[in-house]
Design an enzyme around this catalytic site. Sequence first.
Site: not given
Length: 308
Positions: A179, A224, A100, A77, A105, A284
């Site tokens: 990201h 978002d 997701q 995170r 990652r 991003e």
Amino acid sequence: MVGRHHKPEDLTVPHVHEIVRASHAKIEHDRVKLFLCSGETAEILLYGATIISWKAGGEERLFLSEKAALDGSKAVRGGVPLVFPVFGKSSNHPTDKLPQHGFARTSRWEILDTATESEEFINVDFGLGPENLTVDTRKQWPFDFGLIYSVTLTKTSLQTKLLVRNEGQEPWEFNALFHTYLRVPDVTKVAVTGLKGVTYRDKVQGGAEATEESDKLTIASEVDRVYVKVPGTVKVEDIEVGKTLYTVERSNLDDVVVWNPWEKAKTIADFGPEDGYKNMLCVEAGSVSSWQPMEVGSFWEGGVTISI
């Protein structure tokens, strides 16, 4: 197996299996630390090839949750997680069995090479291929691929570049996204510029489409948004002092995601501190509004340079 020969000509350097431990690069069992003589540093985990720190101008430039897992137990995170081959969750698509944001990652990458041309920058390359994935992930997405991820640290910038190659006998398609969690002094006093007139998908509003009408996008609640086909450079500005904090330049990445969870951060288990959203803003760069097709033997490359 991922190899340097898969890179296009302008990125080609000889493949090496061992890294010379120069004074400006420190290789540890789970991460790589980069140092410039002028004081700038970066730190990249092998897990996810996730950049967890970038210090330049005497300051930390990335937000990393104080609750972030750095042991490979889950996606990190904060920092710069790498999204591939799917953004979010998909349905009725070959990636729909993947978690997701895909597997890049959450996979352990290999170090391919470091190459320092001068005291002005240092570069490190990471590789990921089918042999690096778990059996379950291969079942979820059985295509043959090769990824080369390059991270370059300079005095004033952090440059990231992803090369994707189809190494199998059938076509497939993907999304990719850097990201990036940028650290800001006060998210209510910054603005994102370069988005006026761009169509976006508002995930807070259930994916509704709208057009950005403001010269300066400010943050006063949860945001978002996926901005589609952004034409030029995006900047993050401190509107209180009239200063550009970050300039985001993209190569072959049409889309820009802007995200801040606001008080929803309290519901995110690995987000900390709870009010940490006040000091972060995700800007991003990616290719996520549509699928990027990959024919047999083809390659794709995209990158982003964030400058202070």
